[in-house]
Design an enzyme around this catalytic site. Structure first.
Site, PDB file in Angstrom:
ATOM      1  CD1 TRP A  55       5.309  -6.719   0.149  1.00  0.00           C
ATOM      2  CD2 TRP A  55       5.343  -5.245  -1.589  1.00  0.00           C
ATOM      3  NE1 TRP A  55       4.110  -6.602  -0.090  1.00  0.00           N
ATOM      4  CE2 TRP A  55       4.188  -5.725  -1.427  1.00  0.00           C
ATOM      5  CE3 TRP A  55       5.786  -4.602  -2.736  1.00  0.00           C
ATOM      6  CZ2 TRP A  55       3.141  -5.330  -2.151  1.00  0.00           C
ATOM      7  CZ3 TRP A  55       4.627  -4.074  -3.476  1.00  0.00           C
ATOM      8  CH2 TRP A  55       3.309  -4.506  -3.229  1.00  0.00           C
ATOM      9  CG  ASP A  89       7.792   0.990  -2.298  1.00  0.00           C
ATOM     10  OD1 ASP A  89       6.950   1.690  -2.101  1.00  0.00           O
ATOM     11  OD2 ASP A  89       7.730  -0.398  -2.485  1.00  0.00           O
ATOM     12  CE  LYS A  99       0.286  -0.742   3.323  1.00  0.00           C
ATOM     13  NZ  LYS A  99       0.428  -2.043   3.550  1.00  0.00           N
TER      14      LYS A  99
HETATM   15  N1  PGU Z   1       5.444  -1.247  -1.340  1.00  0.00           N
HETATM   16  C1  PGU Z   1       5.651  -1.727  -0.074  1.00  0.00           C
HETATM   17  C2  PGU Z   1       7.103  -1.958   0.561  1.00  0.00           C
HETATM   18  C3  PGU Z   1       4.545  -2.556   0.899  1.00  0.00           C
HETATM   19  O1  PGU Z   1       4.857  -3.153   1.939  1.00  0.00           O
HETATM   20  C4  PGU Z   1       3.161  -2.407   0.048  1.00  0.00           C
HETATM   21  C5  PGU Z   1       2.502  -2.970   0.517  1.00  0.00           C
HETATM   22  C6  PGU Z   1       3.258  -1.802  -1.298  1.00  0.00           C
HETATM   23  C7  PGU Z   1       4.388  -1.495  -1.810  1.00  0.00           C
HETATM   24  C8  PGU Z   1       1.949  -1.540  -1.839  1.00  0.00           C
HETATM   25  O2  PGU Z   1       0.840  -1.303  -1.238  1.00  0.00           O
HETATM   26  P1  PGU Z   1      -0.502  -0.883  -2.024  1.00  0.00           P
HETATM   27  O3  PGU Z   1      -1.601  -1.448  -1.293  1.00  0.00           O
HETATM   28  O4  PGU Z   1      -0.554  -1.320  -3.526  1.00  0.00           O
HETATM   29  O5  PGU Z   1      -0.204   0.567  -1.808  1.00  0.00           O
HETATM   30  N2  PGU Z   1       2.477  -4.295   1.562  1.00  0.00           N
HETATM   31  C9  PGU Z   1       1.424  -4.737   2.312  1.00  0.00           C
HETATM   32  C10 PGU Z   1       0.015  -4.939   1.918  1.00  0.00           C
HETATM   33  C11 PGU Z   1      -0.283  -6.213   1.312  1.00  0.00           C
HETATM   34  C12 PGU Z   1       0.459  -6.676   0.186  1.00  0.00           C
HETATM   35  O6  PGU Z   1       1.385  -7.395   0.138  1.00  0.00           O
HETATM   36  O7  PGU Z   1       0.027  -5.877  -1.020  1.00  0.00           O
HETATM   37  C13 PGU Z   1       2.216  -6.086   3.215  1.00  0.00           C
HETATM   38  O8  PGU Z   1       1.463  -6.598   4.149  1.00  0.00           O
HETATM   39  O9  PGU Z   1       3.308  -6.214   2.833  1.00  0.00           O
END
Ligand code: PGU
Length: 424
Positions: A153, A234, A270
């Site tokens: 990510w 994570d 999510k």
């Molecule tokens: N860890 C991973 C692997 C994730 O994909 C995301 C969110 C988070 C943590 C953190 O999400 P929180 O909203 O803080 O609980 N990824 C999404 C959301 C958009 C972003 O980049 O924040 C995504 O689209 O990759």
């Protein structure tokens, strides 16, 4: 009209730049748009009715609308009857953190039974990662290096860098097989300095949608034990990979049952659809209640100057759902429903791409897990899709499957097919 518009358009930036030259911030360079959230900004600017946003990982219902879970609505009704707006403790709502830890570790977890899990509420998953990074930078005695899977990510690297850790990578994804590079992963774990910190996506790896099998997790756990590496999980998608929250917790629970001490970041963005409410938790398994108390006292000292204490509303929602047997089972059904809708879109997309004789092998669309599909589309293809077809995704070719539905999937697959054939 035009004759007037042009000189005005030219005059405006000159006036601005004179003011800017005098400004304290004149030397601040413009930063690039965010690789994920910037996609939503571009999507919003697009006025075409066919536009599709597959950038951000946010669930959409069968009509492309944001989805508030019915269990969440019911929990909100319950909490609207009671409760003040006082500050929470620094580590958050105690019944929420207790229930969040139970959801992740499971009732059979030895550290939970022994009151040895240090836990704090966090500003969703991102906040959990940041607290964890800051805590490890301050107190992990053996290393200041965290290894992240390649790719990962996009926000992981800046989060850990800004937390004061050095960031390195380990092999994870094999472009050729569009699957896990298990041999590379194992070799890289073996060659890390002992006691290094390793970030693991607990399930539904972002962006690849490729997870180790249970047998592979067992091997990974063994190597991590041999090398005394520190596993930092994570878990942003518990329930989204398989539709079952306990199945998706396999890796975390296996590691803990094998005696590893772990760090764990949880997000309820999510699986409860609480994105903007910012509900999450960070926890560490410790040796005993006395050590847990010491660790929690230091988590408070990390958190207090960051944001003092966490927001109340979302934690109350999650806690109400997790604490009520009826709402809990309703919620489990909703998570399953979301996961299943995504899986049905995978099947449909695969069938369409094959039927349209799209060059390449598309089996990965169906075998990948969780919210995303790592399509294999190239950056120029993603650019062409945005500019010509009004379809938005991240530049690495990742699509959020939940953005697809019965109304837009045919247009989407036709456009992808054309992009791959080079006629878009
Ligand atoms: N860890 C991973 C692997 C994730 O994909 C995301 C969110 C988070 C943590 C953190 O999400 P929180 O909203 O803080 O609980 N990824 C999404 C959301 C958009 C972003 O980049 O924040 C995504 O689209 O990759």
């Amino acid at each position: 009209m035009q004759a007037i518009a042009r000189p005005l358009a030219r005059a405006a930036p000159r006036a601005l730049s004179r003011a800017a030259a005098l400004s304290t911030w004149s030397a601040v360079p413009a930063g690039p748009p965010d690789a994920i959230l910037g996609v939503t900004e571009a999507f919003k600017r697009d006025q075409d009715p066919r536009k599709i946003n597959l950038g951000v990982g946010a669930y959409r219902d069968g009509n492309g609308k944001p989805f508030v879970l019915p269990s969440v609505k019911k929990a909100e009704e319950i909490i609207s009857q009671s409760g003040d707006k006082e500050y929470l403790p620094i580590t958050g709502l105690p019944e929420f953190t207790r229930r969040a830890a139970l959801l992740a570790y499971g009732a059979e977890s030895a550290p939970l039974k022994g009151n040895a899990v240090a836990v704090t509420q966090s500003i969703s998953g991102t906040g959990a990662l940041r607290i964890g990074g800051a805590f490890l930078a301050r107190f992990y005695p053996h290393s200041k290096t965290i290894y992240l899977p390649t790719p990962t990510w996009g926000n992981h690297t800046p989060i850990f860098r800004d937390s004061g850790l050095e960031v390195k990578g380990y092999r994870y994804y094999d472009k050729k097989t569009v699957g896990l590079d298990f041999e590379g992963l194992k070799a890289d774990l073996q060659s890390m300095p002992e006691k290094s910190i390793v970030l693991l996506h607990a399930c539904a790896h972002n962006p690849t949608g490729v997870d180790p099998t249970q047998a592979q997790w067992i091997e990974i756990s063994n190597i991590i034990k041999e090398k005394s590496l520190f596993p930092f999980f994570d878990m942003a998608y518990q329930g989204f990979a398989s539709g079952s929250t306990s199945k998706d917790a396999f890796a975390v629970r296996h590691f803990v049952s094998e005696g590893h001490q772990v760090a764990l970041c949880q997000s309820f963005a999510k699986n409860m659809g609480l994105y903007g409410e910012r509900v999450g938790a960070f926890s560490l398994t410790t040796a005993d209640p006395e050590e847990k108390a010491r660790v929690e006292s230091q988590l408070k000292i990390v958190i207090r100057p960051m944001y003092s204490n966490p927001p109340l509303h979302g934690a109350r929602i999650a806690s109400t759902i997790l604490g009520s047997p009826e709402l809990y089972s309703e919620w489990e059904g909703e998570v399953k429903g979301m996961a299943e809708r995504i899986i049905s879109m995978r099947d449909r997309l695969y069938d369409n791409l094959v039927a349209q004789k799209t060059p390449g092998e598309w089996g990965h669309i169906k075998s990948q897990i969780g919210m995303f599909s790592f399509t294999g589309l190239t950056t120029p293809q993603t650019k062409a899709l945005a500019e010509k077809a009004h379809i938005y995704m991240t530049a690495d070719g990742r699509i959020s499957m939940a953005g697809l539905n019965a109304h837009n999937i045919d247009y989407f697959s036709e456009s992808v097919s054309r992009a791959v054939k080079g006629d878009i």
